[in-house]
Design a protein around this motif. Structure first.
Motif, PDB file in Angstrom:
ATOM      1  N   ARG A  62       0.919  -1.304  -0.024  1.00 56.35           N
ATOM      2  CA  ARG A  62      -0.063   0.100   0.047  1.00 56.35           C
ATOM      3  C   ARG A  62       0.817   1.248  -0.069  1.00 56.35           C
ATOM      4  O   ARG A  62       0.488   2.254  -0.766  1.00 56.35           O
ATOM      5  N   ASP A  63       1.927   1.340   0.862  1.00 62.21           N
ATOM      6  CA  ASP A  63       2.769   2.349   0.841  1.00 62.21           C
ATOM      7  C   ASP A  63       3.615   2.562  -0.535  1.00 62.21           C
ATOM      8  O   ASP A  63       3.526   3.762  -1.225  1.00 62.21           O
ATOM      9  N   ILE A  64       4.027   1.740  -1.155  1.00 63.66           N
ATOM     10  CA  ILE A  64       4.414   1.562  -2.445  1.00 63.66           C
ATOM     11  C   ILE A  64       3.779   2.145  -3.438  1.00 63.66           C
ATOM     12  O   ILE A  64       3.929   2.884  -4.158  1.00 63.66           O
ATOM     13  N   SER A  65       2.419   1.853  -3.300  1.00 64.22           N
ATOM     14  CA  SER A  65       1.061   2.165  -4.229  1.00 64.22           C
ATOM     15  C   SER A  65       1.091   3.584  -3.979  1.00 64.22           C
ATOM     16  O   SER A  65       1.025   4.281  -4.982  1.00 64.22           O
ATOM     17  N   LEU A  66       0.848   4.089  -2.733  1.00 64.16           N
ATOM     18  CA  LEU A  66       0.657   5.516  -2.590  1.00 64.16           C
ATOM     19  C   LEU A  66       1.552   6.501  -3.316  1.00 64.16           C
ATOM     20  O   LEU A  66       1.665   7.498  -3.759  1.00 64.16           O
ATOM     21  N   TYR A  67       3.076   5.612  -3.004  1.00 70.14           N
ATOM     22  CA  TYR A  67       4.211   6.451  -3.350  1.00 70.14           C
ATOM     23  C   TYR A  67       4.322   6.625  -5.049  1.00 70.14           C
ATOM     24  O   TYR A  67       4.503   7.727  -5.658  1.00 70.14           O
ATOM     25  N   THR A  68       4.022   5.550  -5.743  1.00 70.37           N
ATOM     26  CA  THR A  68       4.161   5.362  -7.115  1.00 70.37           C
ATOM     27  C   THR A  68       3.148   5.648  -8.043  1.00 70.37           C
ATOM     28  O   THR A  68       3.167   6.217  -9.224  1.00 70.37           O
ATOM     29  N   GLY A  69       2.016   5.586  -7.499  1.00 73.07           N
ATOM     30  CA  GLY A  69       0.677   6.064  -7.987  1.00 73.07           C
ATOM     31  C   GLY A  69       0.107   4.592  -8.817  1.00 73.07           C
ATOM     32  O   GLY A  69      -1.027   4.692  -9.402  1.00 73.07           O
ATOM     33  N   TYR A  70       0.594   3.673  -8.731  1.00 71.25           N
ATOM     34  CA  TYR A  70      -0.022   2.503  -9.240  1.00 71.25           C
ATOM     35  C   TYR A  70      -0.983   1.873  -8.273  1.00 71.25           C
ATOM     36  O   TYR A  70      -1.004   2.033  -6.880  1.00 71.25           O
ATOM     37  N   PRO A  71      -2.368   1.326  -8.765  1.00 72.34           N
ATOM     38  CA  PRO A  71      -3.339   0.835  -8.145  1.00 72.34           C
ATOM     39  C   PRO A  71      -2.750  -0.420  -7.113  1.00 72.34           C
ATOM     40  O   PRO A  71      -1.701  -0.940  -7.522  1.00 72.34           O
ATOM     41  N   PRO A  72      -3.125  -0.464  -5.995  1.00 72.52           N
ATOM     42  CA  PRO A  72      -2.644  -1.582  -5.007  1.00 72.52           C
ATOM     43  C   PRO A  72      -2.371  -2.782  -5.570  1.00 72.52           C
ATOM     44  O   PRO A  72      -1.285  -3.576  -5.452  1.00 72.52           O
ATOM     45  N   GLU A  73      -3.481  -3.583  -6.274  1.00 67.69           N
ATOM     46  CA  GLU A  73      -3.477  -4.951  -6.992  1.00 67.69           C
ATOM     47  C   GLU A  73      -2.360  -4.721  -7.914  1.00 67.69           C
ATOM     48  O   GLU A  73      -1.502  -5.790  -8.264  1.00 67.69           O
ATOM     49  N   GLU A  74      -2.393  -3.876  -8.698  1.00 69.51           N
ATOM     50  CA  GLU A  74      -1.242  -3.697  -9.960  1.00 69.51           C
ATOM     51  C   GLU A  74       0.148  -3.633  -9.292  1.00 69.51           C
ATOM     52  O   GLU A  74       1.227  -4.356  -9.774  1.00 69.51           O
ATOM     53  N   CYS A  75       0.342  -2.877  -8.093  1.00 62.47           N
ATOM     54  CA  CYS A  75       1.590  -2.669  -7.535  1.00 62.47           C
ATOM     55  C   CYS A  75       1.944  -4.101  -6.715  1.00 62.47           C
ATOM     56  O   CYS A  75       3.037  -4.306  -6.977  1.00 62.47           O
ATOM     57  N   LYS A  76       0.979  -4.538  -6.190  1.00 60.91           N
ATOM     58  CA  LYS A  76       1.272  -6.010  -5.556  1.00 60.91           C
ATOM     59  C   LYS A  76       2.002  -6.987  -6.767  1.00 60.91           C
ATOM     60  O   LYS A  76       2.951  -7.776  -6.798  1.00 60.91           O
ATOM     61  N   GLU A  77       1.270  -7.120  -8.002  1.00 59.32           N
ATOM     62  CA  GLU A  77       1.874  -8.058  -9.053  1.00 59.32           C
ATOM     63  C   GLU A  77       3.167  -7.441  -9.452  1.00 59.32           C
ATOM     64  O   GLU A  77       4.062  -8.489  -9.869  1.00 59.32           O
ATOM     65  N   ILE A  78       3.444  -6.163  -9.524  1.00 61.35           N
ATOM     66  CA  ILE A  78       4.594  -5.776 -10.161  1.00 61.35           C
ATOM     67  C   ILE A  78       5.583  -6.081  -9.013  1.00 61.35           C
ATOM     68  O   ILE A  78       6.768  -6.397  -9.550  1.00 61.35           O
ATOM     69  N   MET A  79       5.384  -5.993  -7.802  1.00 60.04           N
ATOM     70  CA  MET A  79       6.486  -6.358  -6.949  1.00 60.04           C
ATOM     71  C   MET A  79       6.717  -7.787  -6.820  1.00 60.04           C
ATOM     72  O   MET A  79       7.757  -8.210  -6.650  1.00 60.04           O
ATOM     73  N   LYS A  80       5.491  -8.599  -7.038  1.00 63.72           N
ATOM     74  CA  LYS A  80       5.710 -10.086  -7.005  1.00 63.72           C
ATOM     75  C   LYS A  80       6.739 -10.406  -8.329  1.00 63.72           C
ATOM     76  O   LYS A  80       7.760 -11.467  -8.033  1.00 63.72           O
TER      77      LYS A  80
END
Length: 131
Positions: A62-80
């Motif tokens: 969630r913190d990475i999502s807020l910082y980068t602007g990616y939606p949380p689900e998309e951010c989760k997949e990118i990080m995975k």
């Protein structure tokens, strides 16, 4: 190279443990050609991710999502996927991965946040799984 193996036999000795493993694919040629003499061993004891680990992972995402602007689900997949690329591990799910996989992913997320200067909503020590 990453593969799964089954432990056939083991024997504890004074200097360590001898393992006999069976790898379901043929890797002998790669071992010979690349002159591989060491391997990394990860033992899967069948324990799954804890609710607290899942909560920590999603909080960092969630913190990475807020910082980068990616939606949380998309951010989760990118990080995975970034984690999988950097470790050579196969795809995993935060719903049922192992405790060890969850710990390593959380540490990866924390390292990423530190390296990229991403502010966390609480101290990283509160989110670290191995403290």
């Amino acid at each position: 190279m990453y593969t799964i193996a089954n432990i056939s036999k083991y024997k504890d000795v004074d200097t360590g443990t001898w393992l006999m493993i069976k790898v379901p694919e043929r890797i002998g040629e790669a071992i010979r050609d690349r002159k591989i003499q060491t391997a990394e061993l990860r033992l899967d004891d069948g324990r799954n991710i804890s609710a607290l680990q899942r909560k920590k992972a999603y909080a960092i995402i969630r913190d990475i999502s807020l910082y980068t602007g990616y939606p949380p689900e998309e951010c989760k997949e990118i990080m995975k996927y970034n984690y999988m690329i950097s470790t050579g591990r196969p795809y995993f799910s935060l719903s049922d991965c192992s405790i060890d996989e969850a710990r390593e992913f959380i540490n990866y997320l924390l390292d990423f946040s530190l390296e990229e200067g991403i502010p966390l909503s609480e101290p990283g020590a509160m989110r670290a799984d191995d403290i």
